[in-house]
Design a protein around this motif. Structure first.
Motif, mmCIF file in Angstrom:
data_model
loop_
_atom_site.group_PDB
_atom_site.id
_atom_site.type_symbol
_atom_site.label_atom_id
_atom_site.label_comp_id
_atom_site.label_asym_id
_atom_site.label_seq_id
_atom_site.Cartn_x
_atom_site.Cartn_y
_atom_site.Cartn_z
ATOM 1 N N UNK A 421 47.737 52.235 34.588
ATOM 2 C CA UNK A 421 46.574 51.360 34.777
ATOM 3 C C UNK A 421 45.997 51.559 36.177
ATOM 4 N N UNK A 422 44.689 51.689 36.260
ATOM 5 C CA UNK A 422 43.998 51.945 37.523
ATOM 6 C C UNK A 422 43.631 50.636 38.220
ATOM 7 N N UNK A 423 43.533 50.702 39.534
ATOM 8 C CA UNK A 423 43.109 49.571 40.364
ATOM 9 C C UNK A 423 41.612 49.718 40.615
ATOM 10 N N UNK A 484 40.139 43.525 43.424
ATOM 11 C CA UNK A 484 41.057 44.645 43.255
ATOM 12 C C UNK A 484 42.452 44.180 43.665
ATOM 13 N N UNK A 485 43.443 45.023 43.404
ATOM 14 C CA UNK A 485 44.813 44.672 43.755
ATOM 15 C C UNK A 485 45.190 45.206 45.135
ATOM 16 N N UNK A 486 45.070 46.505 45.317
ATOM 17 C CA UNK A 486 45.452 47.136 46.584
ATOM 18 C C UNK A 486 44.282 47.759 47.325
ATOM 19 N N UNK A 487 43.245 48.122 46.579
ATOM 20 C CA UNK A 487 42.084 48.801 47.170
ATOM 21 C C UNK A 487 41.260 47.813 47.988
ATOM 22 N N UNK A 488 41.244 47.999 49.303
ATOM 23 C CA UNK A 488 40.433 47.156 50.172
ATOM 24 C C UNK A 488 39.235 47.919 50.733
#
Length: 595
Positions: A421-423, A484-488
């Motif tokens: 699964x992609x972020x 998003x989860x990790x992408x800032x």
């Protein structure tokens, strides 16, 4: 189909039709009932010919891997009193293999052990799902009392860069027959629109023609995801030059060929900086409902260009994690955005709660503050916001986010599927463009506390106050709302898991029509109303957008009991390995996934 899978396809040539019923699905079988007698005599105007199989067998019994060939030997003997000219034909042939998968060559010798001369070079075995007669070789002249020896070589080809998944269940059957010289006979020209229309007609046309006659094909028209790519010609010696058919010495079938948007190919094109094939170049009228298959369109997103499905499409099914999903779009980074659609495949228009992960769930039990339109919001539950910044601080989960996160952990993480699964951004657009944009005279544009406020999507979906502009967007206006989860870099990094809901903009792009318009035909219609991620307004109650039972777009208060269809994005590198064509019976999926 990946290369390992392709190389496992086996071709079996056999005269026993019953075998096909017990074949394992891993293999493709090639059944050829080549003449039920070991010899056949044919009377022609100039004498008598006898066709005899060298091995006295009723067929060919062999197993071939891709790239391998099998040889069948036979003889033609002139038993008459005069020299004879005949044609050898495929009789009652059916070939459902991919075009080019099966080819043949034919060579002959005047002595059994002599040098063989090729008289038919590598030629595609004509394809047809119904019985079809076609010339194998025309006008062979054999002197009286002479026997010629023949070798027919059939090859199962490994087609580079061609998906041969359908060959797993394909079949081939035929007989041989010796017939009159081809130049002395009329031939049948069959024109098959194959699901399209030729000059407005979808009917198959059949004409009787002489050798050398020509026929001008009409205009082939198609709509939706199937795009016309030209014509497939089946039949020895006939030619097609642009739209002109010239009849050769054989019955000939002209069949329309189509291509369609395929996600595996689209992802590869995106990675190469190219535009995928079969994308509509126009911009649809988003005010109108899309009740038919309108195909795939392009729109800018946060990563480049998205390619989204619109209308009653039937080639956007995915099987992943024991669930069926429908593709919303291929994102600009090549990842695949999909929406939950149940544990089985449902046809467009099906009303079934099985298409939803939950029913009877509130977006948020608290609803008396503008902050509750947020996927997350500032301050604790029950504490009123005092500024827009505070209301839109991503601090506390909405009730629905907590529920969807739990669903994701159970059904994706705990099944070890999370690495696929992609972020990718989920947009909870809380911009407040004000009354000039939204058309609502009570809109303060303040976006907090009890201030009446309409949000960004309300200015884009054609209602209820502003009806002149219907223009969805896939870019997220403010980073704070780009979950998003990790992408800032692209997003806010505030998600616990990379899962969300569909947006109002995606619903309109998919064909719902403008706000409040009924559409029960397009692929997002589920028969029960379900939540979107997009805020609508606050007017004493927080109202997110929903997809109602009519299949339209509407605003509804956050504490009501609605259904839930989670949305996730699959990684591009995973999607590229998929098999299948996206249909309900052959969904896109990982190799080895049962359907």
């Amino acid at each position: 189909m990946n290369e390992k899978r392709k190389n496992m396809i086996i071709l079996t040539v056999c005269a026993i039709t019953l075998m096909l019923a017990s074949i394992l699905g891993t293999y493709a079988y090639f059944m050829s009932n080549i003449n039920n007698d070991s010899r056949q005599e044919a009377e022609v105007d100039t004498g008598t010919m006898r066709l005899r199989f060298a091995d006295n067998g009723e067929g060919i019994n062999a197993k071939l891997m891709l790239g391998e060939s099998i040889t069948k030997k036979f003889t033609l003997e002139n038993t008459g009193t005069l020299d004879a000219t005949v044609s050898i034909e495929w009789l009652d042939m059916i070939n459902t293999y991919t075009e080019g998968s099966l080819t043949y060559t034919l060579s002959y010798s005047e002595t059994e052990d002599g040098e063989y001369t090729e008289i038919v070079s590598s030629t595609n075995v004509p394809t047809s799902s119904t019985e079809f007669t076609s010339t194998l070789v025309p006008d062979i002249t054999i002197p009286v009392g002479i026997t010629y020896y023949y070798k027919l070589v059939v090859t199962l080809n490994n087609l580079n860069d061609i998906d041969q998944t359908e060959d797993l269940k394909a079949s081939f059957s035929t007989k041989f027959v010796v017939s009159q010289p081809s130049t002395n006979r009329k031939y049948t020209l069959t024109i098959d629109p194959n699901g399209g229309t030729i000059d407005g007609s979808s009917e198959i046309q059949t004409l009787s023609m002489n050798v050398g006659d020509t026929y001008e094909l009409g205009t082939n028209d198609t709509t939706g995801y199937r795009k016309f790519e030209g014509w497939r010609v089946s039949g020895y010696d006939s030619t097609l030059n642009d739209t002109t058919v010239t009849i050769g010495r054989s019955n000939v079938k002209i069949e329309a060929k189509y291509g369609s948007f395929k996600i595996q190919e689209a992802v590869k094109a995106i990675e190469n900086g190219e535009t995928p094939k079969y994308v509509n170049a126009t911009v649809p009228n988003f005010s109108n409902v899309a009740t038919t298959d309108e195909g795939v369109f392009a729109m800018e997103d946060d990563y480049g260009t998205s390619y989204y499905y619109r209308g009653a499409v039937e080639n956007n099914y995915v099987k992943f994690g024991d669930f069926y999903w429908r593709i919303i779009r291929v994102n600009g980074d090549g990842s695949l955005r999909i929406i939950y659609d149940g544990t089985q495949g449902y046809a467009n228009g099906a009303r079934d709660t099985g298409r939803l992960a939950y029913t009877g769930k509130a977006f948020n039990a608290q609803h008396n503050d503008a902050k509750y339109v947020g996927w997350m919001f500032g301050g604790a539950q029950g504490v009123h916001s005092t500024s827009k910044t505070q209301a839109q601080t991503n601090e506390t989960n909405s009730d629905l986010k907590t529920l969807v996160d739990s669903w994701y952990k159970t059904n994706i993480v705990d099944k070890n599927l999370g690495d696929k699964v992609a972020d990718v951004v989920f947009c909870n657009d809380r911009t407040t463009p004000g009354k000039a944009a939204t058309g609502w005279s009570s809109d303060t544009g303040l976006g907090y506390g009890s201030n009446y406020t309409a949000y960004g999507a309300a200015a884009r979906v054609g209602g209820p106050w502003q009806v002149s502009v219907v223009q969805p967007r896939f870019t997220c206006p403010q980073k704070n709302d780009a979950f998003t989860m990790n992408d800032e870099t692209k997003g806010n990094g505030d998600l616990t898991y990379p899962v969300g809901l569909i947006t109002a903009d995606e619903v309109v792009a998919a064909g719902s029509g403008k706000y409040g318009t009924v559409n029960s035909s397009y692929y997002l219609y589920k028969g029960s109303w379900y939540w979107s991620l997009s805020p609508f307004d606050f007017n004493g109650n927080a109202y997110p957008f929903i997809v109602p039972t009519s299949g339209s777009l509407y605003g509804y208060y956050a504490s009501s009991s609605g259904a839930v269809a989670p949305v996730i994005n699959l990684k591009a590198e995973y999607v590229k390995t998929f098999i299948g064509n996206g249909s309900i019976n052959n969904p896109y999926r990982e190799d080895g996934t049962s359907i």
